[in-house]
Write an enzyme that holds these catalytic residues in place. Structure first.
Site, PDB file in Angstrom:
ATOM      1  N   TYR A  79      -3.558   0.994   3.388  1.00  0.00           N
ATOM      2  CA  TYR A  79      -2.904   0.395   3.988  1.00  0.00           C
ATOM      3  C   TYR A  79      -0.829  -0.094   4.239  1.00  0.00           C
ATOM      4  O   TYR A  79      -0.941  -0.083   2.626  1.00  0.00           O
ATOM      5  CB  TYR A  79      -3.279  -0.643   4.920  1.00  0.00           C
ATOM      6  CG  TYR A  79      -3.202  -1.756   4.419  1.00  0.00           C
ATOM      7  CD1 TYR A  79      -2.170  -3.081   4.496  1.00  0.00           C
ATOM      8  CD2 TYR A  79      -4.520  -2.235   3.419  1.00  0.00           C
ATOM      9  CE1 TYR A  79      -1.890  -3.727   3.608  1.00  0.00           C
ATOM     10  CE2 TYR A  79      -4.210  -3.353   2.641  1.00  0.00           C
ATOM     11  CZ  TYR A  79      -3.188  -4.320   2.440  1.00  0.00           C
ATOM     12  OH  TYR A  79      -3.201  -5.506   1.922  1.00  0.00           O
TER      13      TYR A  79
ATOM     14  N   LYS B 119      18.658  -0.712  10.282  1.00  0.00           N
ATOM     15  CA  LYS B 119      17.504  -1.497  10.358  1.00  0.00           C
ATOM     16  C   LYS B 119      16.861  -1.262   9.050  1.00  0.00           C
ATOM     17  O   LYS B 119      16.614   0.095   8.124  1.00  0.00           O
ATOM     18  CB  LYS B 119      16.749  -0.817  11.239  1.00  0.00           C
ATOM     19  CG  LYS B 119      14.890  -1.414  11.134  1.00  0.00           C
ATOM     20  CD  LYS B 119      14.647  -1.036  12.471  1.00  0.00           C
ATOM     21  CE  LYS B 119      13.344  -1.299  12.336  1.00  0.00           C
ATOM     22  NZ  LYS B 119      12.120  -0.863  13.551  1.00  0.00           N
TER      23      LYS B 119
ATOM     24  N   LYS C 186       1.861  -3.719   4.795  1.00  0.00           N
ATOM     25  CA  LYS C 186       2.693  -4.351   5.514  1.00  0.00           C
ATOM     26  C   LYS C 186       3.963  -3.923   5.528  1.00  0.00           C
ATOM     27  O   LYS C 186       4.527  -4.052   4.258  1.00  0.00           O
ATOM     28  CB  LYS C 186       2.405  -5.537   5.644  1.00  0.00           C
ATOM     29  CG  LYS C 186       0.927  -5.385   6.131  1.00  0.00           C
ATOM     30  CD  LYS C 186       0.334  -7.129   6.123  1.00  0.00           C
ATOM     31  CE  LYS C 186      -1.027  -7.603   7.206  1.00  0.00           C
ATOM     32  NZ  LYS C 186      -1.204  -8.872   6.618  1.00  0.00           N
ATOM     33  N   GLU C 187       5.108  -3.827   6.003  1.00  0.00           N
ATOM     34  CA  GLU C 187       6.558  -4.064   6.274  1.00  0.00           C
ATOM     35  C   GLU C 187       7.188  -5.292   7.118  1.00  0.00           C
ATOM     36  O   GLU C 187       6.202  -5.804   7.823  1.00  0.00           O
ATOM     37  CB  GLU C 187       7.214  -2.508   6.449  1.00  0.00           C
ATOM     38  CG  GLU C 187       7.254  -2.190   7.705  1.00  0.00           C
ATOM     39  CD  GLU C 187       7.456  -1.252   7.668  1.00  0.00           C
ATOM     40  OE1 GLU C 187       8.432  -0.587   6.270  1.00  0.00           O
ATOM     41  OE2 GLU C 187       8.114  -0.427   8.978  1.00  0.00           O
TER      42      GLU C 187
END
Length: 159
Positions: free
Chosen positions: A68, A83, A70-71
């Site tokens: 996994y 973005k 996370k950002e």
């Protein structure tokens, strides 16, 4: 060691329509609908799609590494259609990268097409620089292509 890689993808959809999808959370929905086998599943940990939003991506079974990442969305600039996200946990951070920042910039080409510029910036200890040589923008390019096709096939017909 600090580096950057970038690639342009032409999408046959107007820039404004592509930006509407890329700027917030819709891109994660497209991944969940069409690319789960390749990219995994995306869930919102916090936020509404603006700066400060945190996403967790759980990679498909069999993906090497921690499974996994996370950002956090660090920049959403409507004026230049840019973005930026930064990995804060898992993924490349788990294998030694000090910084892994990715961005999409939507650049108008003409009234019916645009360029999606995908960029990865990274920092890693010089002792681990061989890992940096394996970085690519291929997944981001594929996402831009699939999203462009999805937008084109699902947009409201215009007269």
């Amino acid at each position: 060691m600090h580096g950057q890689i970038s690639q342009d993808v032409v999408v046959e959809v107007p820039a404004a329509e592509v930006w509407d999808v890329f700027r917030g959370l819709e891109l994660g929905n497209i991944i969940n609908k069409l690319l789960q086998d390749v990219m995994g599943t995306v869930e919102v940990v916090q936020g509404d799609g603006g700066p400060g939003t945190i996403l967790k991506v759980t990679f498909p079974p069999g993906t090497p590494g921690v499974g996994y990442m996370k950002e956090i969305f660090t920049k959403v600039d409507d004026e230049i259609r840019l973005k930026e996200t930064e990995m804060i946990e898992g993924g490349y951070k788990a294998i030694g990268f000090d910084l892994y920042r990715s961005s999409f910039q939507i650049i108008e080409k003409d009234g019916e097409s645009c360029i999606v510029r995908t960029t990865v910036e990274y920092e890693i200890d010089d002792k681990l620089q061989r890992r940096a040589s394996k970085l690519t923008t291929k997944t981001m390019e594929m996402l831009a292509e699939v999203a462009g096709k999805y937008i084109k096939e699902n947009r409201c017909p215009t007269k």
